[in-house]
Scaffold this motif. Structure first.
Motif, mmCIF file in Angstrom:
data_model
loop_
_atom_site.group_PDB
_atom_site.id
_atom_site.type_symbol
_atom_site.label_atom_id
_atom_site.label_comp_id
_atom_site.label_asym_id
_atom_site.label_seq_id
_atom_site.Cartn_x
_atom_site.Cartn_y
_atom_site.Cartn_z
ATOM 1 N N ASN A 23 -30.720 -24.682 -71.528
ATOM 2 C CA ASN A 23 -30.225 -23.547 -70.756
ATOM 3 C C ASN A 23 -31.057 -23.328 -69.500
ATOM 4 O OD1 ASN A 23 -28.054 -22.968 -72.336
ATOM 5 N ND2 ASN A 23 -29.173 -21.599 -73.694
ATOM 6 N N ASN A 24 -32.374 -23.492 -69.564
ATOM 7 C CA ASN A 24 -33.195 -23.353 -68.363
ATOM 8 C C ASN A 24 -32.810 -24.428 -67.352
ATOM 9 O OD1 ASN A 24 -34.581 -21.115 -69.165
ATOM 10 N ND2 ASN A 24 -36.303 -22.246 -70.000
ATOM 11 N N LYS A 25 -32.582 -25.627 -67.817
ATOM 12 C CA LYS A 25 -32.163 -26.715 -66.925
ATOM 13 C C LYS A 25 -30.785 -26.398 -66.349
ATOM 14 C CE LYS A 25 -32.176 -31.116 -65.507
ATOM 15 N NZ LYS A 25 -32.670 -31.367 -64.207
ATOM 16 N N LEU A 26 -29.898 -25.932 -67.213
ATOM 17 C CA LEU A 26 -28.536 -25.649 -66.807
ATOM 18 C C LEU A 26 -28.475 -24.484 -65.826
ATOM 19 C CD1 LEU A 26 -25.553 -26.394 -67.269
ATOM 20 C CD2 LEU A 26 -25.507 -24.721 -69.092
ATOM 21 N N PHE A 27 -29.270 -23.446 -66.060
ATOM 22 C CA PHE A 27 -29.201 -22.260 -65.229
ATOM 23 C C PHE A 27 -30.322 -22.190 -64.205
ATOM 24 C CE2 PHE A 27 -26.859 -21.067 -69.101
ATOM 25 C CZ PHE A 27 -25.626 -20.875 -68.504
ATOM 26 N N ALA A 28 -31.036 -23.280 -63.972
ATOM 27 C CA ALA A 28 -32.055 -23.311 -62.923
ATOM 28 C C ALA A 28 -31.386 -23.199 -61.558
ATOM 29 C CB ALA A 28 -32.878 -24.585 -63.010
ATOM 30 N N ASP A 29 -30.126 -23.542 -61.488
ATOM 31 C CA ASP A 29 -29.348 -23.345 -60.272
ATOM 32 C C ASP A 29 -27.950 -22.922 -60.676
ATOM 33 O OD1 ASP A 29 -27.955 -25.786 -60.919
ATOM 34 O OD2 ASP A 29 -29.526 -26.904 -59.915
ATOM 35 N N SER A 30 -27.117 -22.614 -59.695
ATOM 36 C CA SER A 30 -25.765 -22.164 -60.025
ATOM 37 C C SER A 30 -24.739 -22.981 -59.253
ATOM 38 C CB SER A 30 -25.614 -20.679 -59.686
ATOM 39 O OG SER A 30 -25.739 -20.476 -58.291
ATOM 40 N N CYS A 31 -23.539 -23.020 -59.797
ATOM 41 C CA CYS A 31 -22.444 -23.751 -59.158
ATOM 42 C C CYS A 31 -21.196 -22.900 -59.203
ATOM 43 C CB CYS A 31 -22.195 -25.067 -59.887
ATOM 44 S SG CYS A 31 -20.726 -25.919 -59.251
ATOM 45 N N ASN A 32 -20.520 -22.833 -58.071
ATOM 46 C CA ASN A 32 -19.195 -22.222 -57.997
ATOM 47 C C ASN A 32 -18.224 -23.327 -57.608
ATOM 48 O OD1 ASN A 32 -20.014 -19.541 -58.515
ATOM 49 N ND2 ASN A 32 -20.709 -19.346 -56.397
ATOM 50 N N GLY A 33 -17.207 -23.523 -58.408
ATOM 51 C CA GLY A 33 -16.253 -24.593 -58.151
ATOM 52 C C GLY A 33 -16.553 -25.778 -59.052
ATOM 53 N N ARG A 42 -23.236 -25.278 -54.675
ATOM 54 C CA ARG A 42 -24.356 -25.259 -55.618
ATOM 55 C C ARG A 42 -25.575 -24.689 -54.910
ATOM 56 N NH1 ARG A 42 -26.593 -30.362 -59.129
ATOM 57 N NH2 ARG A 42 -28.032 -29.163 -60.390
ATOM 58 N N ILE A 43 -26.236 -23.752 -55.558
ATOM 59 C CA ILE A 43 -27.456 -23.163 -55.028
ATOM 60 C C ILE A 43 -28.571 -23.444 -56.032
ATOM 61 C CG2 ILE A 43 -28.611 -21.061 -54.260
ATOM 62 C CD1 ILE A 43 -25.801 -19.939 -53.647
ATOM 63 N N THR A 44 -29.622 -24.126 -55.565
ATOM 64 C CA THR A 44 -30.729 -24.471 -56.450
ATOM 65 C C THR A 44 -31.628 -23.260 -56.661
ATOM 66 O OG1 THR A 44 -32.198 -25.186 -54.671
ATOM 67 C CG2 THR A 44 -30.716 -26.855 -55.602
ATOM 68 N N ASP A 45 -32.505 -23.359 -57.642
ATOM 69 C CA ASP A 45 -33.404 -22.247 -57.942
ATOM 70 C C ASP A 45 -34.369 -21.961 -56.791
ATOM 71 O OD1 ASP A 45 -34.736 -24.634 -58.364
ATOM 72 O OD2 ASP A 45 -35.820 -23.936 -60.126
ATOM 73 N N ASN A 46 -34.584 -22.917 -55.882
ATOM 74 C CA ASN A 46 -35.453 -22.657 -54.730
ATOM 75 C C ASN A 46 -34.653 -22.279 -53.477
ATOM 76 O OD1 ASN A 46 -34.461 -25.177 -54.189
ATOM 77 N ND2 ASN A 46 -36.437 -26.182 -53.937
ATOM 78 N N GLY A 47 -33.356 -21.972 -53.648
ATOM 79 C CA GLY A 47 -32.561 -21.411 -52.563
ATOM 80 C C GLY A 47 -31.832 -22.388 -51.673
ATOM 81 N N ILE A 48 -31.878 -23.669 -51.959
ATOM 82 C CA ILE A 48 -31.145 -24.647 -51.158
ATOM 83 C C ILE A 48 -29.680 -24.622 -51.585
ATOM 84 C CG2 ILE A 48 -30.875 -27.087 -50.592
ATOM 85 C CD1 ILE A 48 -33.927 -27.345 -51.026
#
Length: 180
Positions: A23-33, A42-48
């Motif tokens: 879950n940490n790996k899965l939710f370390a970033d987010s994806c719409n679409g 996709r937005i990574t956990d460091n904001g890219i």
């Protein structure tokens, strides 16, 4: 009986730890679409942020990357790398428009940085081949470049005076003759 209970606790701990890691790996970033095979953001956990095409979970097709600082990189991606035409812009005004190969400037392009402007050939992210460099102070060099430095013959212009020059690996110009 105790061994059986310890074994069950151990199994639960392993499963729970795996779920937490997953879950940490899965939710370390987010994806719409569709960030696997389609269009998605996709937005990574460091904001890219990456907006664009995806194929087999990698950037593919036309897309745009935006860093937290506001720098953008837009172009054509294959297998997670920028290949083909791309545009890089920075919030401070620096920019590049031209060819890319494996995320590096490659081929023909125009690069503007801190008031200077280079138009010409690139190889492995460096000036390489023929090009024109307009310095911020108004001086111009038109000629050969190698690995990011002036190399070979070219024409240097300063204060309206043109001279044929030669340099090796960016060392000081050797004046061959005055042209104007």
């Amino acid at each position: 009986m105790l061994n059986n209970a310890v074994s069950k606790i151990f199994i639960y701990l392993v499963i729970f730890s795996s779920l937490l890691l997953f879950n940490n790996k899965l939710f370390a970033d987010s994806c719409n679409g569709d960030c696997v095979n389609g269009q998605g953001v996709r937005i990574t956990d460091n904001g890219i942020k990456y907006e664009g095409g995806w194929k087999n979970g990698q950037t593919y097709g036309h897309g745009k990357i935006t860093s937290p600082s506001g720098q953008t990189l837009e172009g054509d991606f294959t297998n997670g790398e920028l290949n083909g035409y791309g545009i890089m812009t920075d919030v401070n005004g620096d920019s590049y428009k031209g060819g890319y190969k494996k995320n590096a400037k490659h081929g023909k392009g125009v690069y503007v940085k801190q008031g200077a402007r280079y138009e010409g050939d690139f190889k492995n992210d460096r000036f390489h081949g023929k090009g024109i460099l307009h310095y911020a102070n108004g001086d111009i060099y038109e000629g050969e470049f190698k690995k990011g430095k002036t190399h070979g013959r070219g024409v240097a212009t300063s204060d309206g005076i043109k001279v044929l020059v030669e340099s090796k690996n960016g060392d000081n110009y050797k004046i061959i003759k005055r042209l104007q």
